[in-house]
Write a protein that holds these residues in place. Structure first.
Motif, short mmCIF file in Angstrom:
data_model
loop_
_atom_site.label_atom_id
_atom_site.label_comp_id
_atom_site.label_asym_id
_atom_site.label_seq_id
_atom_site.Cartn_x
_atom_site.Cartn_y
_atom_site.Cartn_z
N ARG A 1 -56.89 34.59 -78.09
CA ARG A 1 -56.06 33.85 -78.83
C ARG A 1 -55.03 34.04 -77.75
NH1 ARG A 1 -58.25 34.46 -83.14
NH2 ARG A 1 -57.82 34.88 -84.84
N SER B 1 -66.37 29.81 -83.45
CA SER B 1 -67.06 30.69 -84.42
C SER B 1 -67.30 29.43 -85.21
CB SER B 1 -65.95 31.66 -85.32
OG SER B 1 -65.19 31.08 -85.62
N TYR C 1 -71.68 29.84 -91.58
CA TYR C 1 -70.37 30.14 -91.19
C TYR C 1 -69.64 30.94 -92.61
CZ TYR C 1 -66.26 32.88 -88.89
OH TYR C 1 -64.52 33.39 -88.28
N HIS D 1 -69.47 37.52 -85.27
CA HIS D 1 -69.28 36.37 -83.79
C HIS D 1 -70.01 36.79 -82.67
CE1 HIS D 1 -65.42 36.41 -86.66
NE2 HIS D 1 -65.76 35.37 -86.70
N ILE E 1 -59.83 36.52 -93.63
CA ILE E 1 -61.57 36.04 -92.79
C ILE E 1 -61.58 35.93 -91.32
CG2 ILE E 1 -62.05 35.03 -95.53
CD1 ILE E 1 -61.45 32.77 -94.00
N ARG E 2 -60.45 36.37 -90.92
CA ARG E 2 -60.97 35.74 -89.30
C ARG E 2 -61.17 37.44 -88.70
NH1 ARG E 2 -55.14 33.26 -87.47
NH2 ARG E 2 -57.18 32.06 -86.48
N ALA E 3 -61.64 37.89 -87.42
CA ALA E 3 -61.75 38.97 -87.07
C ALA E 3 -59.65 39.78 -86.32
CB ALA E 3 -62.91 38.98 -85.29
N GLY E 4 -59.67 38.08 -86.13
CA GLY E 4 -58.23 38.42 -85.16
C GLY E 4 -57.20 38.52 -86.73
N PHE F 1 -58.22 33.23 -95.04
CA PHE F 1 -57.21 32.79 -93.75
C PHE F 1 -55.78 33.39 -93.34
CE2 PHE F 1 -55.94 29.43 -90.42
CZ PHE F 1 -57.10 29.95 -89.85
N LYS G 1 -60.75 26.78 -92.39
CA LYS G 1 -62.10 27.23 -91.36
C LYS G 1 -63.65 27.15 -92.36
CE LYS G 1 -59.28 28.30 -87.18
NZ LYS G 1 -59.52 27.76 -86.17
N HIS H 1 -59.95 25.79 -81.57
CA HIS H 1 -60.67 26.75 -82.17
C HIS H 1 -61.45 27.34 -83.17
CE1 HIS H 1 -58.57 31.09 -83.71
NE2 HIS H 1 -59.25 30.78 -83.20
C1 7N6 Z 1 -62.36 31.55 -88.07
C2 7N6 Z 1 -61.05 32.18 -87.50
C3 7N6 Z 1 -60.92 34.58 -85.77
O1 7N6 Z 1 -60.61 35.56 -85.37
O2 7N6 Z 1 -59.56 32.95 -84.95
C4 7N6 Z 1 -61.18 33.51 -85.19
O3 7N6 Z 1 -61.89 35.32 -86.61
C5 7N6 Z 1 -61.82 32.85 -86.37
C6 7N6 Z 1 -62.04 32.00 -89.60
#
Ligand code: 7N6
Ligand code: NDP
Length: 308
Positions: free
Chosen positions: A226, A277, A282, A91, A65-68, A50, A15, A274
């Motif tokens: 998602r 963001s 970033y 984000h 590093i993701r929100a999810g 990630f 990413k 995807h």
């Molecule tokens: C890019 C992931 C999230 O959950 O899937 C997204 O943040 C973006 C690092």
């Protein structure tokens, strides 16, 4: 123990450029290393990644590093007593802009004109088809960072914004908040429905045939959260049958979206890979967040965005 190293796992490269990300920690007073799956960790290591790996449970702290963080086994982190943090909170602008971008395009047909541009075709749509997003109702499902980023921008465009969340906490620009039990009431009559909830057992399959039947025939679905929150077969069936008019999708049940997936073929579906963001800074946004949490860890303070 104090952290003595920050390890950037190579999967971040999917990413953000790992090298540029690692360089963004130049001011940190510990070495920063890009590591692969052969790396071993101990409690003096911090890891930013990630994808999850079991070996991260040996570290002192892991940052997703993701929100999810749905791919990370939070129970395992709890059991080991290793804090896991995520990247929520950064984000609102990036994903908010892309969600509004889909809506404006779906209303004003930019995606269709661009399709015809490939054939040098001065395409003129039917008089009835284009509309403005102003005064149209948007239902934002999930009102956290993403949801608020979408709601604020939609409100600025003059949309009539309602939303869905479990808590009743009011949100700027959102005129009415519905409980998830009242989802059907919330989406009834909306021209746009934007999904911004995390993927959890409660939200998986939240949108299926029942919801698409209930939505207006001229409604558009936006999913920036998602893939599994939407039953994709049901979505394809609803688009085929004209039960909804179209969609803007950044996330899918299987990513990358397989070449033979029928979603590619709908004129009124906009697909992005995807990258809701994604911007050229970033890595800096994530590095700022990791730096903040790193200092909290070293100071023995509560960690921002701790999820386990
Ligand atoms: C890019 C992931 C999230 O959950 O899937 C997204 O943040 C973006 C690092
Ligand atoms: P937040 O935690 O800030 O927000 C989540 C929101 O969802 C909260 O408002 C929460 O409110 C609400 N919520 C949780 N469960 C439910 C439920 N069952 N029904 C209705 N509302 C619910 O997360 P973010 O906004 O930062 O991110 C949301 C998700 O978006 C992430 O988990 C990730 O999967 C995805 N994402 C995708 C990106 C992309 O690149 N496309 C980028 C960033 C995130 P309450 O507690 O009141 O219910």
């Amino acid at each position: 123990p104090q952290l003595e190293r920050l390890c950037v796992h190579e999967t971040v490269d999917q990413k953000i450029p790992a090298e540029a990300f690692a360089e963004a920690f130049a001011d940190l007073d510990v070495p920063v290393e890009i590591v692969g799956d052969d790396a071993e960790f101990d409690r003096t290591d911090a890891v930013a990644s990630f994808r999850p790996r079991e070996s991260f449970l040996d570290a002192g702290w892991t940052h997703c590093i993701r929100a999810g963080y749905d791919e990370f086994d939070t129970d395992a982190y709890e059991a080991e007593g290793v804090p896991l943090t995520n990247s929520t909170g950064i984000h609102d602008t990036t994903v908010g802009e892309i969600a509004v971008g889909y809506m404006v395009s779906l209303a004003r047909m930019l995606h269709i004109y661009r399709d015809h541009q490939g054939d040098n075709d001065w395409y003129e749509p039917t008089y009835e088809r284009p509309f403005t997003v102003e005064n149209e109702r948007l239902c934002v499902v999930g009102l956290g960072t993403l949801g608020q980023g979408i709601a604020k921008r939609a409100d600025a465009l003059g949309m009539d914004v309602v939303g869905v969340r479990r808590s009743e906490e009011p949100v700027d620009g959102v005129s009415e908040i519905y409980h998830p039990d009242d989802l059907h009431e919330a989406i009834d009559g909306a021209r746009f429905v934007a999904i911004a909830v995390p993927h959890t057992p409660e939200t998986e399959g939240m949108f299926s045939t029942e919801e698409f039947d209930l939505m207006r025939d001229d409604a558009y679905l936006v999913n920036v959260a998602r893939g599994p929150i939407v039953d994709e077969d049901d979505l394809v069936a609803a688009l085929d049958a004209g039960d909804i008019a179209g969609a803007g999708l950044d996330v899918f049940e299987t990513e990358p979206l397989p070449e033979d997936n029928p979603l590619w073929d709908f004129e009124e579906v906009i697909i992005s890979p995807h990258r809701g963001s994604a911007t050229n800074r970033y890595h800096l946004d994530i590095a700022d967040l990791v730096t903040e949490i790193f200092h909290q860890y070293q100071a023995g303070e509560d960690l921002r965005n701790r999820v386990a």
